[in-house]
Design an enzyme around this catalytic site. Structure first.
Site, PDB file in Angstrom:
ATOM      1  N   HIS A  49      -1.734 -71.773 -33.984  1.00 51.02           N
ATOM      2  CA  HIS A  49      -2.491 -72.341 -35.099  1.00 51.02           C
ATOM      3  C   HIS A  49      -2.731 -71.416 -36.026  1.00 51.02           C
ATOM      4  CE1 HIS A  49      -4.507 -75.575 -37.411  1.00 51.02           C
ATOM      5  NE2 HIS A  49      -5.441 -74.512 -37.675  1.00 51.02           N
ATOM      6  N   SER A  50      -2.325 -71.467 -37.268  1.00 53.41           N
ATOM      7  CA  SER A  50      -2.683 -70.424 -38.332  1.00 53.41           C
ATOM      8  C   SER A  50      -2.272 -69.014 -37.884  1.00 53.41           C
ATOM      9  CB  SER A  50      -4.173 -70.486 -38.688  1.00 53.41           C
ATOM     10  OG  SER A  50      -4.577 -69.933 -39.875  1.00 53.41           O
ATOM     11  N   LEU A  51      -2.869 -68.042 -37.968  1.00 55.38           N
ATOM     12  CA  LEU A  51      -2.589 -66.919 -37.547  1.00 55.38           C
ATOM     13  C   LEU A  51      -1.832 -66.816 -36.176  1.00 55.38           C
ATOM     14  CD1 LEU A  51      -2.550 -63.593 -37.519  1.00 55.38           C
ATOM     15  CD2 LEU A  51      -4.892 -63.681 -36.547  1.00 55.38           C
ATOM     16  N   SER A 109       1.504 -74.628 -36.279  1.00 52.62           N
ATOM     17  CA  SER A 109       0.440 -75.449 -36.919  1.00 52.62           C
ATOM     18  C   SER A 109      -0.420 -74.684 -37.628  1.00 52.62           C
ATOM     19  CB  SER A 109      -0.418 -75.713 -35.776  1.00 52.62           C
ATOM     20  OG  SER A 109      -1.558 -76.451 -35.747  1.00 52.62           O
TER      21      SER A 109
END
Length: 258
Positions: A88-90, A116
């Site tokens: 998710h993200s990073l 994500s």
């Protein structure tokens, strides 16, 4: 097991393994509750990098290469069965960079990749970096992202503990940019938040550049942190993927990983 790897419920006989990578400032606790909702034929491993949770007093990495260099040697032993990467993200970018290193070494690769809440890795997270801002300005950025509880932001002692980690993670997130043209053959699922003002559908589609198969893009309710606000919808998506993989991996295909 290494302190990098959190395994809330060992399932040595599982058909598949799900390895999860948290967002900037996040930790394995985002994913460990998922075990109650996930299919019983999958084993969950959540990545716990230095500087957070049980590793709070270890120095966090602020450079993608250094983070991956420490994490990479731990992953091949987890690839003895079909594996899904979820970031998710990073975390999506960390998972992707890890996958490129695995491919470069001729090691097994995930059978499905889930990105994500993230732009494609070829796009910098921000043109104007924030990780080096003064504390007040940096905390304003955190508040705008809506990922840090207000009670934490207003607690000086807590923020003194968390700021080094947040700055380090943000430095990776804001400076990392993937420049190679390598592509992967595994299926790609991309999840986005309907109210995420940071990540547009065009940003999500950027992941397609690195995968041969058409991306399955799913938009879920919530903002950038829909993974926290709607975990049941996220695990529903993951379970759908697990079901599809299980159906496509007969005993012969699964046995090649054993």
């Amino acid at each position: 097991m290494s302190k990098w790897l959190v395994n809330p419920l060992p399932r040595p006989d599982a058909d598949l393994r799900l390895i999860c990578f948290p967002y900037a400032g996040g930790n394995a606790a985002t994913f460990t509750p998922w075990i109650k909702q996930l299919s019983t034929n999958v084993e969950l491993i959540a990545i716990q990098a230095p500087g957070r949770a049980s590793r709070l007093f270890e120095s966090p990495h602020n450079n993608m290469d250094e983070l991956i260099a420490e994490l990479l040697p731990l992953i091949p032993t987890l690839l003895d069965k079909p594996t899904i990467f979820y970031g998710h993200s990073l975390g999506s970018r960390v998972a992707f960079e890890l996958m490129t290193r695995l491919k470069a070494q001729g090691l097994p690769l995930p059978v499905h990749f889930i990105a994500s809440g993230s732009r494609g890795p070829q796009v910098k997270a921000k043109e104007n970096t924030t990780y080096h801002l003064a504390d007040d300005a940096f905390m304003t950025e955190l508040e705008n992202l809506n990922g840090t509880p207000k009670a934490v932001l207003e607690n000086k002692e807590l923020m003194e503990l968390f700021l080094p980690l947040l700055r380090a993670d943000f430095e990776i997130a804001e400076t990392y940019q993937y420049n190679s043209k390598i592509t992967f053959d595994c299926p790609l699922t991309v999840l986005g938040g309907e109210q995420d003002i940071q990540i547009t559908r065009e940003h999500l589609q950027g992941w397609q550049d690195f995968f041969a198969l058409p991306a399955d893009i799913q938009i879920l309710p919530g903002d950038h942190f829909f993974i926290d606000s709607h975990p049941e919808l996220v695990t529903e998506q993951v379970n759908n993927i697990i079901g599809q993989l299980t159906a496509k991996l007969p005993a012969k295909a699964i046995s090649q990983y054993g």
